[in-house]
Each structure stands twice: as structure tokens, then as C-alpha cells.
Scaffold this motif. Structure first.
Motif, PDB file in Angstrom:
ATOM      1  N   UNK A 198       1.590   6.727  -6.828  1.00  0.00           N
ATOM      2  CA  UNK A 198       0.481   7.616  -7.181  1.00  0.00           C
ATOM      3  C   UNK A 198       0.884   9.079  -7.007  1.00  0.00           C
ATOM      4  N   UNK A 199       1.509   9.382  -5.879  1.00  0.00           N
ATOM      5  CA  UNK A 199       1.926  10.768  -5.636  1.00  0.00           C
ATOM      6  C   UNK A 199       3.012  11.214  -6.607  1.00  0.00           C
ATOM      7  N   UNK A 200       3.926  10.301  -6.948  1.00  0.00           N
ATOM      8  CA  UNK A 200       4.988  10.643  -7.894  1.00  0.00           C
ATOM      9  C   UNK A 200       4.419  10.959  -9.266  1.00  0.00           C
ATOM     10  N   UNK A 231       0.834  -1.200   0.000  1.00  0.00           N
ATOM     11  CA  UNK A 231       0.000   0.000   0.000  1.00  0.00           C
ATOM     12  C   UNK A 231       0.871   1.253   0.000  1.00  0.00           C
ATOM     13  N   UNK A 232       1.947   1.212   0.755  1.00  0.00           N
ATOM     14  CA  UNK A 232       2.872   2.350   0.823  1.00  0.00           C
ATOM     15  C   UNK A 232       3.488   2.611  -0.543  1.00  0.00           C
ATOM     16  N   UNK A 253       4.646  14.597 -11.218  1.00  0.00           N
ATOM     17  CA  UNK A 253       5.209  14.722 -12.569  1.00  0.00           C
ATOM     18  C   UNK A 253       4.187  15.346 -13.516  1.00  0.00           C
ATOM     19  N   UNK A 254       2.940  14.919 -13.425  1.00  0.00           N
ATOM     20  CA  UNK A 254       1.887  15.463 -14.282  1.00  0.00           C
ATOM     21  C   UNK A 254       1.683  16.954 -14.035  1.00  0.00           C
ATOM     22  N   UNK A 255       1.644  17.360 -12.764  1.00  0.00           N
ATOM     23  CA  UNK A 255       1.479  18.785 -12.438  1.00  0.00           C
ATOM     24  C   UNK A 255       2.693  19.588 -12.881  1.00  0.00           C
ATOM     25  N   UNK A 256       3.885  19.028 -12.747  1.00  0.00           N
ATOM     26  CA  UNK A 256       5.098  19.716 -13.188  1.00  0.00           C
ATOM     27  C   UNK A 256       5.110  19.944 -14.686  1.00  0.00           C
ATOM     28  N   UNK A 257       4.683  18.937 -15.445  1.00  0.00           N
ATOM     29  CA  UNK A 257       4.618  19.081 -16.898  1.00  0.00           C
ATOM     30  C   UNK A 257       3.584  20.130 -17.302  1.00  0.00           C
ATOM     31  N   UNK A 258       2.450  20.167 -16.605  1.00  0.00           N
ATOM     32  CA  UNK A 258       1.423  21.167 -16.905  1.00  0.00           C
ATOM     33  C   UNK A 258       1.948  22.573 -16.620  1.00  0.00           C
ATOM     34  N   UNK A 259       2.701  22.733 -15.531  1.00  0.00           N
ATOM     35  CA  UNK A 259       3.279  24.038 -15.203  1.00  0.00           C
ATOM     36  C   UNK A 259       4.302  24.461 -16.254  1.00  0.00           C
TER      37      UNK A 259
END
Length: 84
Positions: free
Chosen positions: A16-18, A9-10, A22-28
Motif C-alpha cells: 500500500x505504501x509503495x 498484514x506487513x 509511486x502515485x505521488x512521485x508520478x503526480x510530482x
């Protein structure tokens, strides 16, 4: 080798967080634009003045503490090499 449910689970949470980061960084990165020359020069001038005043402030503080250190250490004007 079998993993326990807790560590599995960890690892899923880390993955999931990684992926989200990465997705938010690419959008920025896609939404950022290069500043115009005038805007860049304004920022450069502001940063330059900030560095200048910060250095000037540090120099003034250093000059103020020279006499304080001499008084605290007992070093008087007569002991300086300039007045021999």
C-alpha cells in the motif's frame, strides 16, 4: 507454504505504501516544468558563486592551519628547506 497473519498484514502495508509513493512521485513529475533559460542561468550563477566561496573559505582555513600545525609539531622557520 502458508504465511502468518502478521507477515501478511506487513506485506499488505508495504504494498500500500509503495503504491502511494509511486502515485505521488508520478503526480510530482507531471507537475514539474523545465526552467526558462534566464531562470536556469540565475540558478547556475548562484550555484557557481556558492562553490567558489566555499572553496575560498576552505583554502583560507587551510592556510590558517599551516602555521598552527608547525607550532604544534615543533617545526620552526629554520627547519624549512627554503631557508637552508
Amino acid at each position: 507454504m502458508q504465511t502468518t497473519t502478521g507477515s501478511s498484514t506487513f506485506l499488505q502495508e508495504v504494498e500500500t505504501r509503495s503504491r502511494k509513493l509511486i502515485k505521488e512521485g508520478q503526480a510530482l513529475a507531471k507537475s514539474c516544468t523545465k526552467p526558462a533559460r534566464r531562470e536556469f542561468m540565475i540558478m547556475l550563477r548562484a550555484v557557481g558563486w556558492g562553490c567558489f566561496f566555499l572553496g575560498l573559505f576552505g583554502a583560507v582555513i587551510e592556510l590558517m592551519f599551516i602555521p598552527v600545525v608547525r607550532v604544534l609539531t615543533g617545526q620552526h622557520v629554520e627547519n624549512r628547506a627554503l631557508h637552508r
